[in-house]
Scaffold this motif. Structure first.
Motif, short mmCIF file in Angstrom:
data_model
loop_
_atom_site.label_atom_id
_atom_site.label_comp_id
_atom_site.label_asym_id
_atom_site.label_seq_id
_atom_site.Cartn_x
_atom_site.Cartn_y
_atom_site.Cartn_z
N UNK A 117 22.76 0.05 56.03
CA UNK A 117 22.41 -0.31 57.39
C UNK A 117 21.98 -1.77 57.55
N UNK A 118 21.86 -2.52 56.46
CA UNK A 118 21.48 -3.92 56.61
C UNK A 118 22.67 -4.72 57.14
N UNK A 119 22.40 -5.98 57.50
CA UNK A 119 23.45 -6.84 58.03
C UNK A 119 23.51 -8.14 57.23
N UNK A 120 24.63 -8.43 56.53
CA UNK A 120 25.82 -7.59 56.44
C UNK A 120 25.59 -6.38 55.53
N UNK A 121 26.41 -5.35 55.73
CA UNK A 121 26.24 -4.13 54.97
C UNK A 121 27.01 -4.13 53.66
N UNK A 122 26.86 -3.05 52.93
CA UNK A 122 27.61 -2.83 51.70
C UNK A 122 28.25 -1.44 51.75
N UNK A 123 29.39 -1.31 51.10
CA UNK A 123 30.00 0.00 50.95
C UNK A 123 29.62 0.52 49.57
N UNK A 124 28.94 1.67 49.55
CA UNK A 124 28.39 2.23 48.32
C UNK A 124 29.16 3.49 47.93
N UNK A 125 29.40 3.63 46.64
CA UNK A 125 29.94 4.87 46.09
C UNK A 125 28.92 5.44 45.11
N UNK A 126 28.60 6.74 45.30
CA UNK A 126 27.67 7.39 44.39
C UNK A 126 28.20 8.77 43.99
N UNK A 127 27.93 9.13 42.75
CA UNK A 127 28.23 10.47 42.27
C UNK A 127 26.94 11.25 42.13
N UNK A 128 27.02 12.55 42.38
CA UNK A 128 25.83 13.39 42.42
C UNK A 128 26.18 14.72 41.77
N UNK A 129 25.41 15.11 40.76
CA UNK A 129 25.71 16.33 40.01
C UNK A 129 24.48 17.25 39.99
N UNK A 130 24.21 17.96 41.08
CA UNK A 130 23.08 18.89 41.09
C UNK A 130 23.40 20.14 40.28
N UNK A 131 22.38 20.96 40.07
CA UNK A 131 22.60 22.22 39.36
C UNK A 131 23.38 23.18 40.26
N UNK A 132 24.00 24.18 39.62
CA UNK A 132 24.68 25.22 40.37
C UNK A 132 26.19 25.11 40.43
N UNK A 133 26.80 24.25 39.62
CA UNK A 133 28.26 24.17 39.62
C UNK A 133 28.86 25.41 38.94
#
Length: 215
Positions: A117-133
């Motif tokens: 949400x800052x100006x200028x912004x950034x495009x972020x990629x994140x991976x998330x591995x919670x329990x329960x797969x």
């Protein structure tokens, strides 16, 4: 007998030498400005291409039933949307253990793309591995107020900045046709043109539609 230079000849030579130096400096300055603008445009285009290539590959392979899109009025900066998308993924697409006997993916990871949400912004990629797969439902807690960097480290995630100077990341998902529409706009303030006129900005943008291949 060798004749010496007169004062007038010395002044004239120095004047010509000064004019020549000014011309050379002007040419060098013009070339430097052209190079700077070209590098700025090339950098933006490279960020755009890399971001889209990665987004396209992962979204198209993800599950339509597990996709979540955040597109909310609260995520608007200067009239430009800063949306987010969460999709299912596999930590290892080549492992036999990542698939059921009928070759259905056993989703064990979520991948998130969102604009800051800052100006200028950034495009972020994140991976998330919670329990329960393996997962059979969209990731819980993915809302307009989500800040993925607040996820506890023991949940397992990694963060990559795909693009800087982001102006807009606009998403629209059609669940009936399983198509995600993506608009990405990058903008960067530039310097002067070779003629010395100010360039307010460099802009690159892309618009594409991604069809999810898995139910």
């Amino acid at each position: 007998m060798r004749r010496a230079f007169s004062l007038m000849e010395l002044v004239l030579a120095m004047a010509l030498f000064g004019i020549l130096n000014v011309m050379i400096f002007g040419l060098l300055q013009s070339g430097s400005r052209s190079f700077s603008i070209g590098m700025s445009r090339s950098s933006l285009q490279g960020d755009l291409n890399r971001s889209l290539a990665r987004l396209q590959g992962e979204i198209r392979r993800s599950s339509a039933s597990l996709l979540s899109v955040v597109a909310d009025p609260s995520r608007v900066v200067d009239g430009c949307r800063r949306d987010g998308v969460c999709a299912s993924s596999l930590s290892d697409w080549r492992a036999n253990s990542s698939y059921s006997p009928n070759l259905t993916p056993l989703w064990d990871e979520y991948v998130v793309y969102y604009a800051t949400m800052q100006q200028p912004g950034q495009l972020i990629r994140q991976t998330y591995r919670p329990a329960g797969s393996p997962f059979t439902q969209p990731m819980t807690g993915f809302t307009p107020a989500t800040h993925m960097t607040d996820i506890p480290a023991n949940h397992g995630f990694s963060t990559v900045v795909l693009a800087h100077h982001l102006e807009e990341f606009r998403l629209r998902y059609d669940g009936g046709s399983n198509i995600l529409e993506v608009q990405l706009l990058l903008r960067r303030r530039a310097g002067l043109t070779p003629e010395g006129r100010r360039v307010n900005e460099e802009r690159v943008q892309a618009h594409c539609q991604l069809r999810l291949s898995n139910p």
